[in-house]
Design a protein around this motif. Structure first.
Motif, PDB file in Angstrom:
ATOM      1  N   TYR A 161       0.847  -1.192   0.000  1.00  0.00           N
ATOM      2  CA  TYR A 161       0.000   0.000   0.000  1.00  0.00           C
ATOM      3  C   TYR A 161       0.885   1.245   0.000  1.00  0.00           C
ATOM      4  O   TYR A 161       2.048   1.196   0.424  1.00  0.00           O
ATOM      5  CB  TYR A 161      -0.931  -0.008   1.208  1.00  0.00           C
ATOM      6  CG  TYR A 161      -0.224  -0.006   2.551  1.00  0.00           C
ATOM      7  CD1 TYR A 161       0.037   1.197   3.219  1.00  0.00           C
ATOM      8  CD2 TYR A 161       0.188  -1.190   3.143  1.00  0.00           C
ATOM      9  CE1 TYR A 161       0.681   1.197   4.442  1.00  0.00           C
ATOM     10  CE2 TYR A 161       0.845  -1.196   4.367  1.00  0.00           C
ATOM     11  CZ  TYR A 161       1.087  -0.001   5.014  1.00  0.00           C
ATOM     12  OH  TYR A 161       1.744   0.005   6.222  1.00  0.00           O
ATOM     13  N   THR A 164       0.216   5.519   5.009  1.00  0.00           N
ATOM     14  CA  THR A 164      -0.850   5.770   5.981  1.00  0.00           C
ATOM     15  C   THR A 164      -0.425   6.861   6.946  1.00  0.00           C
ATOM     16  O   THR A 164       0.740   7.235   7.024  1.00  0.00           O
ATOM     17  CB  THR A 164      -1.162   4.500   6.793  1.00  0.00           C
ATOM     18  OG1 THR A 164       0.052   4.051   7.424  1.00  0.00           O
ATOM     19  CG2 THR A 164      -1.733   3.392   5.935  1.00  0.00           C
ATOM     20  N   GLY A 165      -1.395   7.349   7.707  1.00  0.00           N
ATOM     21  CA  GLY A 165      -1.102   8.273   8.793  1.00  0.00           C
ATOM     22  C   GLY A 165      -0.788   9.676   8.317  1.00  0.00           C
ATOM     23  O   GLY A 165      -1.132  10.086   7.208  1.00  0.00           O
ATOM     24  N   CYS A 181      -5.613   3.661   2.093  1.00  0.00           N
ATOM     25  CA  CYS A 181      -4.699   2.766   2.804  1.00  0.00           C
ATOM     26  C   CYS A 181      -5.168   2.473   4.230  1.00  0.00           C
ATOM     27  O   CYS A 181      -5.019   1.346   4.715  1.00  0.00           O
ATOM     28  CB  CYS A 181      -3.300   3.370   2.831  1.00  0.00           C
ATOM     29  SG  CYS A 181      -2.614   3.664   1.187  1.00  0.00           S
ATOM     30  N   THR A 182      -5.715   3.482   4.901  1.00  0.00           N
ATOM     31  CA  THR A 182      -6.240   3.241   6.239  1.00  0.00           C
ATOM     32  C   THR A 182      -7.420   2.279   6.178  1.00  0.00           C
ATOM     33  O   THR A 182      -7.518   1.336   6.981  1.00  0.00           O
ATOM     34  CB  THR A 182      -6.662   4.566   6.892  1.00  0.00           C
ATOM     35  OG1 THR A 182      -5.506   5.409   7.042  1.00  0.00           O
ATOM     36  CG2 THR A 182      -7.277   4.324   8.272  1.00  0.00           C
ATOM     37  N   ASN A 185      -6.062  -1.298   5.603  1.00  0.00           N
ATOM     38  CA  ASN A 185      -5.507  -1.871   6.830  1.00  0.00           C
ATOM     39  C   ASN A 185      -6.603  -2.244   7.815  1.00  0.00           C
ATOM     40  O   ASN A 185      -6.533  -3.288   8.467  1.00  0.00           O
ATOM     41  CB  ASN A 185      -4.522  -0.889   7.462  1.00  0.00           C
ATOM     42  CG  ASN A 185      -3.119  -1.018   6.926  1.00  0.00           C
ATOM     43  OD1 ASN A 185      -2.321  -1.817   7.423  1.00  0.00           O
ATOM     44  ND2 ASN A 185      -2.789  -0.236   5.905  1.00  0.00           N
ATOM     45  N   ARG A 186      -7.618  -1.412   7.927  1.00  0.00           N
ATOM     46  CA  ARG A 186      -8.719  -1.720   8.848  1.00  0.00           C
ATOM     47  C   ARG A 186      -9.486  -2.958   8.406  1.00  0.00           C
ATOM     48  O   ARG A 186      -9.892  -3.786   9.243  1.00  0.00           O
ATOM     49  CB  ARG A 186      -9.661  -0.519   8.943  1.00  0.00           C
ATOM     50  CG  ARG A 186      -9.104   0.650   9.744  1.00  0.00           C
ATOM     51  CD  ARG A 186     -10.023   1.857   9.644  1.00  0.00           C
ATOM     52  NE  ARG A 186      -9.542   2.965  10.475  1.00  0.00           N
ATOM     53  CZ  ARG A 186     -10.050   4.195  10.450  1.00  0.00           C
ATOM     54  NH1 ARG A 186     -11.060   4.472   9.614  1.00  0.00           N
ATOM     55  NH2 ARG A 186      -9.563   5.133  11.227  1.00  0.00           N
ATOM     56  N   ARG A 189      -7.432  -5.854   9.220  1.00  0.00           N
ATOM     57  CA  ARG A 189      -7.469  -5.994  10.675  1.00  0.00           C
ATOM     58  C   ARG A 189      -8.748  -6.697  11.119  1.00  0.00           C
ATOM     59  O   ARG A 189      -8.718  -7.631  11.927  1.00  0.00           O
ATOM     60  CB  ARG A 189      -7.388  -4.603  11.333  1.00  0.00           C
ATOM     61  CG  ARG A 189      -7.530  -4.599  12.845  1.00  0.00           C
ATOM     62  CD  ARG A 189      -7.850  -3.203  13.347  1.00  0.00           C
ATOM     63  NE  ARG A 189      -9.171  -2.755  12.879  1.00  0.00           N
ATOM     64  CZ  ARG A 189      -9.628  -1.505  12.993  1.00  0.00           C
ATOM     65  NH1 ARG A 189      -8.861  -0.568  13.542  1.00  0.00           N
ATOM     66  NH2 ARG A 189     -10.835  -1.197  12.561  1.00  0.00           N
ATOM     67  N   GLN A 213       5.170   3.483  10.505  1.00  0.00           N
ATOM     68  CA  GLN A 213       4.264   2.338  10.498  1.00  0.00           C
ATOM     69  C   GLN A 213       3.849   1.973  11.918  1.00  0.00           C
ATOM     70  O   GLN A 213       2.680   1.653  12.169  1.00  0.00           O
ATOM     71  CB  GLN A 213       4.930   1.136   9.827  1.00  0.00           C
ATOM     72  CG  GLN A 213       5.187   1.306   8.343  1.00  0.00           C
ATOM     73  CD  GLN A 213       5.919   0.114   7.772  1.00  0.00           C
ATOM     74  OE1 GLN A 213       6.789  -0.455   8.427  1.00  0.00           O
ATOM     75  NE2 GLN A 213       5.577  -0.265   6.559  1.00  0.00           N
ATOM     76  N   PHE A 216       1.187   4.291  13.329  1.00  0.00           N
ATOM     77  CA  PHE A 216      -0.114   3.998  12.745  1.00  0.00           C
ATOM     78  C   PHE A 216      -0.684   2.701  13.304  1.00  0.00           C
ATOM     79  O   PHE A 216      -1.870   2.627  13.670  1.00  0.00           O
ATOM     80  CB  PHE A 216       0.010   3.890  11.227  1.00  0.00           C
ATOM     81  CG  PHE A 216      -1.222   3.385  10.543  1.00  0.00           C
ATOM     82  CD1 PHE A 216      -2.303   4.219  10.320  1.00  0.00           C
ATOM     83  CD2 PHE A 216      -1.309   2.057  10.128  1.00  0.00           C
ATOM     84  CE1 PHE A 216      -3.452   3.753   9.687  1.00  0.00           C
ATOM     85  CE2 PHE A 216      -2.447   1.578   9.493  1.00  0.00           C
ATOM     86  CZ  PHE A 216      -3.521   2.420   9.275  1.00  0.00           C
ATOM     87  N   GLU A 220      -4.291   2.325  15.277  1.00  0.00           N
ATOM     88  CA  GLU A 220      -5.346   1.526  14.644  1.00  0.00           C
ATOM     89  C   GLU A 220      -5.436   0.103  15.182  1.00  0.00           C
ATOM     90  O   GLU A 220      -6.294  -0.665  14.756  1.00  0.00           O
ATOM     91  CB  GLU A 220      -5.109   1.469  13.130  1.00  0.00           C
ATOM     92  CG  GLU A 220      -5.248   2.800  12.431  1.00  0.00           C
ATOM     93  CD  GLU A 220      -6.691   3.306  12.425  1.00  0.00           C
ATOM     94  OE1 GLU A 220      -7.623   2.471  12.564  1.00  0.00           O
ATOM     95  OE2 GLU A 220      -6.874   4.535  12.297  1.00  0.00           O
TER      96      GLU A 220
END
Length: 289
Positions: A161, A164-165, A181-182, A185-186, A189, A213, A216, A220
């Protein structure tokens, strides 16, 4: 050939003298991909053995590549990148990124690809299916020490990706394919337990620094490692698609499924519908299990 006097102090001229040859660059590309033995290099490059011997000798002489025996009777060698050779990997990735945008593409800055039959970047990435991830690819991660990009479970789901952040640059949302990207990742997750139940390890990879990383992942609560390819070793090994934003090479979004033998079983690119892609790869893992 007449050389300019200032070439003696010009780093560009000196670098070109070492690696400016067409075959030298392609040899470095193949060694980075894990093709380290003479016959492998000759087969992949379709190069004459005489030319290959000369170019390898040149790279060894300039300490870009080193020879290491892997067989004693008869003695046979494989070729490994030295620290100077590893230092050239960002150059190779930068050349690929430039060509994908300005030679194979129309010059537009994008974090994705059209994905049609004529899209050579997408064809190259999808052709990773059936290829082998080189051994020894360990990247620093959010869970401590450097970690192999391939897990020790039956399957590894690895998604790349862009960023993020707070590290994303101004104008990020205007780059096609960069935002999300967030969300990605979610979604991984939230589905992580299901991947684990199906026998898969999950790794996220970006070119961000490990500390970015980690910050972030902490906010998250990301349960799987995020790996930092800040030196672009993984990008060079698989010739993964990238783009440049805020003077940094960043990954385009790719999802790979890799088995225990380091063979890429599935390659998903481009990833344009992130929720659908996460659902698709979960079904692929369940089907393999």
């Amino acid at each position: 050939m007449i050389k300019r006097r200032d070439d003696e102090t010009c780093g560009i001229a000196q670098a070109a003298a070492v690696i400016g040859d067409w075959w030298s660059l392609l040899i470095l590309r193949e060694i980075a991909r894990g093709h380290r033995r003479f016959d492998q290099l000759a087969g992949e490059l379709q190069i004459s053995r005489k030319v290959l011997t000369e170019r390898l000798g040149h790279l060894v002489e300039h300490a870009v590549v080193t020879r290491q025996p892997y067989q004693s009777n008869p003695v046979r060698h494989e070729y490994l990148l030295t620290p100077a050779g590893h230092g050239l990997l960002p150059v190779l990735v930068g050349m690929q990124d430039w060509a994908d945008r300005f030679v194979l593409g129309d010059g537009s800055l994008t974090a994705t690809a059209p994905g049609g039959d004529a899209d050579r970047e997408a064809a190259r990435t999808r052709a990773l299916t059936g290829s082998r991830v080189p051994a020894g690819l360990a990247l620093p991660g959010t869970h401590g020490n450097a970690r192999d990009v391939v897990g020790d479970t039956d399957l590894t789901v690895l998604f790349t990706y862009p960023a993020t952040g707070a590290a994303v640059p101004p104008g990020w949302s205007r780059i096609p394919g960069a935002p999300g990207c967030t969300l990605e990742n979610r979604l991984f997750r939230d589905a992580w337990t299901l991947f684990v139940q199906a026998g898969a390890t999950v790794h996220g990879v970006s070119t961000q620094r490990p500390d970015e990383q980690a910050a972030f992942a902490d906010i998250e609560q990301i349960p799987f490692p995020l790996l930092s390819d800040v030196d672009l070793e993984f990008a060079a090994a698989l010739r993964l698609p990238t783009f440049r934003a805020a003077q940094q090479i960043r990954y385009k979004r790719v999802i790979l499924v890799i088995d225990r033998d380091r063979i890429v079983r599935h390659s998903i690119y481009p990833v344009t519908d992130i929720p659908s892609a996460v659902s698709e790869v979960l079904e692929l893992v369940r089907g393999a299990a």
